[in-house]
Design a protein around this motif. Structure first.
Motif, short mmCIF file in Angstrom:
data_model
loop_
_atom_site.label_atom_id
_atom_site.label_comp_id
_atom_site.label_asym_id
_atom_site.label_seq_id
_atom_site.Cartn_x
_atom_site.Cartn_y
_atom_site.Cartn_z
N ASP A 46 -5.55 5.75 14.42
CA ASP A 46 -5.78 7.18 14.51
C ASP A 46 -4.51 7.84 14.99
OD1 ASP A 46 -6.57 9.75 14.86
OD2 ASP A 46 -8.06 9.33 16.42
N PRO A 47 -3.71 8.44 14.08
CA PRO A 47 -2.45 9.04 14.49
C PRO A 47 -2.61 10.08 15.59
CG PRO A 47 -2.60 8.94 12.10
CD PRO A 47 -3.95 8.57 12.65
N GLU B 125 -10.70 5.73 3.78
CA GLU B 125 -10.73 4.28 3.69
C GLU B 125 -9.33 3.67 3.53
OE1 GLU B 125 -14.53 2.86 1.34
OE2 GLU B 125 -13.79 4.74 0.49
N PHE B 126 -8.43 4.42 2.87
CA PHE B 126 -7.08 3.92 2.65
C PHE B 126 -6.29 4.05 3.96
CE2 PHE B 126 -2.92 3.40 0.79
CZ PHE B 126 -3.13 2.72 -0.40
N PRO B 127 -5.56 2.99 4.37
CA PRO B 127 -4.77 3.09 5.61
C PRO B 127 -3.84 4.30 5.60
CG PRO B 127 -4.85 0.82 4.85
CD PRO B 127 -5.49 1.65 3.77
N ASN B 128 -3.65 4.90 6.78
CA ASN B 128 -2.78 6.06 6.87
C ASN B 128 -1.31 5.64 6.71
OD1 ASN B 128 -1.67 5.36 9.54
ND2 ASN B 128 -3.69 5.90 10.32
N LEU B 129 -0.41 6.60 6.66
CA LEU B 129 0.99 6.32 6.39
C LEU B 129 1.59 5.39 7.43
CD1 LEU B 129 3.54 6.79 4.71
CD2 LEU B 129 3.94 8.88 6.02
N LEU C 131 0.85 -1.18 0.00
CA LEU C 131 0.00 0.00 0.00
C LEU C 131 0.89 1.23 0.00
CD1 LEU C 131 -2.52 -1.17 2.75
CD2 LEU C 131 -2.74 -1.42 0.27
N LEU C 132 0.74 2.08 -0.99
CA LEU C 132 1.62 3.23 -1.16
C LEU C 132 0.83 4.52 -1.03
CD1 LEU C 132 3.65 1.92 -4.25
CD2 LEU C 132 4.04 1.48 -1.83
N SER C 133 1.26 5.35 -0.11
CA SER C 133 0.59 6.63 0.12
C SER C 133 0.94 7.62 -0.99
CB SER C 133 1.01 7.20 1.48
OG SER C 133 0.74 6.27 2.51
N PRO C 134 0.14 8.65 -1.19
CA PRO C 134 0.43 9.63 -2.24
C PRO C 134 1.73 10.36 -1.99
CG PRO C 134 -1.81 9.87 -1.42
CD PRO C 134 -1.13 8.94 -0.49
#
Length: 280
Positions: free
Chosen positions: A161-162, A85-89, A55-58
């Motif tokens: 949740d960061p 919906e996309f997992p965070n970094l 999974l690659l973040s923008p």
């Protein structure tokens, strides 16, 4: 969520050659269905054999290198349009790190790979539902992301949740995080490291990270990193016949001139002269 692109790529070419990557402003799902690859992502290396899901973040740089004679992978580019919906970094880093050692993770991760296979199977010309494939794929992607998030939340709830990981922790927590990043620096000193990357590694505000590091260690993160690299340089100079350029590359400096200047500031002489004086 808007599906920008979905594609399958076969790579029967030369082992070790870069196959793709770069940086773009979209989320990306990368699924290795056959073969073994090396993914370089945000200054980390992930070697994984199929099945593997990344999974690659923008806006995060990445390079894919094949490590087996044949490799097949699929990729999806997504515009999440503000969706969470996309997992965070932090979650993506944890998940991607699991792809190199999947055996201990059990059946939970296997069902996620099955879902990934299903997504790309929608593109199969023999799929009886190919007429509605492009309607099904976004639904399957949402299910895949939900499964990954559920899996990660069960293993590391605070990463869901960061904001639950305070950027300005109490004294004891800050000390623990600084020691954690010190260990990280000692293990990765030869890689490109930035202050922003180091601060994000322990979920700290950059300014707070620099102040806390200096208070605990007695020097800035950059000074400590330079010290690690220069100590490594002394070891290479005294025990090997490596060229100064090769040592520069090995210890993580991008410029031989910058390395030589820092070395002379600390030891009073150039690396070459230090070697001449200390090695008989």
């Amino acid at each position: 969520m808007y599906l920008r692109k979905i594609e399958t790529v076969d790579l029967p070419a030369v082992v070790g050659k870069e196959t793709g990557g770069g940086i773009h402003p979209y989320h990306e799902i990368l699924f290795i269905s056959e073969g073994t690859v090396l993914l370089q992502w945000i200054n980390r290396d992930y070697v994984a054999s199929a099945p593997a899901l990344f999974l690659l973040s923008p806006n995060t740089p990445h390079t894919l290198i094949r490590k087996s004679a044949f490799c097949r992978f699929g990729f999806i580019e997504l515009d999440m349009e503000g969706s969470t919906e996309f997992p965070n970094l932090a979650q993506a880093r944890l998940w991607n790190g699991m792809q190199s050692d999947k055996d201990p993770l059990g059946a939970g991760i296997a069902s996620i790979y099955e879902m990934a296979f299903q997504i790309w199977n929608n593109l199969n010309p023999l799929n009886p539902y190919k007429s509605i494939a492009m309607d099904l794929i976004p639904l399957d992607i949402r299910k895949l992301l939900l499964l990954v998030s559920c899996f990660l939340n069960a293993r590391e709830p605070r990463l869901a949740d960061p904001s639950r990981v305070p950027a300005f922790p109490d004294k004891a927590d800050a000390t623990e995080r600084i020691h954690k990043v010190i260990r990280y620096m000692e293990s990765n000193y030869q890689n490109p490291l930035t202050i922003t990357l180091l601060a994000s590694h322990v979920y700290l505000d950059v300014s707070y990270f620099i102040r806390s590091f200096h208070k605990i260690v007695g020097k800035t993160p950059l000074q400590y990193l330079h010290e690690l690299r220069l100590n490594a340089a002394i070891s290479f100079l005294s025990t090997t016949k490596m060229s100064i350029q090769d040592i520069t590359n090995e210890i993580g400096f991008q410029s031989i001139h910058y390395f030589s200047r820092l070395f002379k500031q600390k030891y009073g002489v150039s690396p070459s002269l230090w070697r001449t004086r200390h090695i008989s």
